[in-house]
Design an enzyme around this catalytic site. Structure first.
Site, PDB file in Angstrom:
ATOM      1  CG  HIS A  13      -0.183  -0.013   2.514  1.00 29.47           C
ATOM      2  ND1 HIS A  13       0.412   1.116   3.041  1.00 29.47           N
ATOM      3  CD2 HIS A  13       0.081  -1.020   3.368  1.00 29.47           C
ATOM      4  CE1 HIS A  13       1.015   0.797   4.172  1.00 29.47           C
ATOM      5  NE2 HIS A  13       0.832  -0.498   4.392  1.00 29.47           N
ATOM      6  CD  GLU A  84       1.394  -5.936   8.317  1.00 27.80           C
ATOM      7  OE1 GLU A  84       1.601  -7.180   8.330  1.00 27.80           O
ATOM      8  OE2 GLU A  84       2.136  -5.139   7.721  1.00 27.80           O
TER       9      GLU A  84
END
Length: 185
Positions: A13, A84
């Site tokens: 990201h 994550e």
């Protein structure tokens, strides 16, 4: 744990306030910074002309927004197990306080279960799709590095630097090549 020997592209990201300030993000939900949004827009041309069989993204907003900016209008498949790692009490702490990857952070997710869930998610995608694009996190990349090279150690993957992950002749002989370099060849 091994990856199915099929190529894919991984993108971390864009920059977030936590990345910018060198803080641990983990499961903490944060938006992209203006820089992070621009990083995704700048990388979009690299990805636009590839026939992605699927665009798989972490459900966390920073990964979803990056994917939206990389491929406007594309259908995105949210894959919960690409989120994550939960870094527990280390969330939002200085990056300098991060424990070694193989250690379990206080009140956080243990390394091996994290590796198993990410590996299973990746292998499910690789079994179903020919050339997936995966937009996720640096922790997910650490698992990919572990599976590809035998160690999670190494330089942190850059924000929005698309990487071809290509199988080699043996299970631990994968190549990780910037997409930009592949496009130039």
């Amino acid at each position: 744990m091994t990856l199915l020997p099929k190529p894919f592209v991984f993108v971390r990201h864009g920059q977030t306030p936590l990345n910018r300030d060198r803080l641990i993000g983990g499961r903490t939900e944060v938006p992209l910074t203006a820089t992070g949004e621009q990083q995704a827009r700048d990388a979009a041309p690299l990805l636009a002309n590839h026939p992605w069989s699927i665009v798989a993204v972490s459900p966390q907003q920073r990964a979803r927004r990056t994917a939206e900016l990389l491929l406007p209008g594309a259908s995105l498949m949210q894959v919960p197990d690409l989120r994550e790692r939960d870094l527990g009490d280390l969330e939002c702490r200085p990056l300098s306080e991060q424990t070694p990857y193989e250690e379990t952070p206080p009140h956080g997710e243990a390394w091996l279960p994290f590796c198993r869930r990410v590996t299973e998610a990746l292998n499910t995608l690789l079994a179903q799709y020919d050339t997936p694009l995966i937009v996720a996190h640096s922790g997910v990349f650490r698992v990919i590095r572990l599976l590809a090279t035998g160690t999670p150690q190494g330089e942190r993957v850059g924000n929005v630097v698309p990487l071809w992950i290509l199988p080699g002749a043996t299970p631990d002989d994968w190549k990780m090549i910037p997409l930009e370099k592949m496009n130039a060849d």
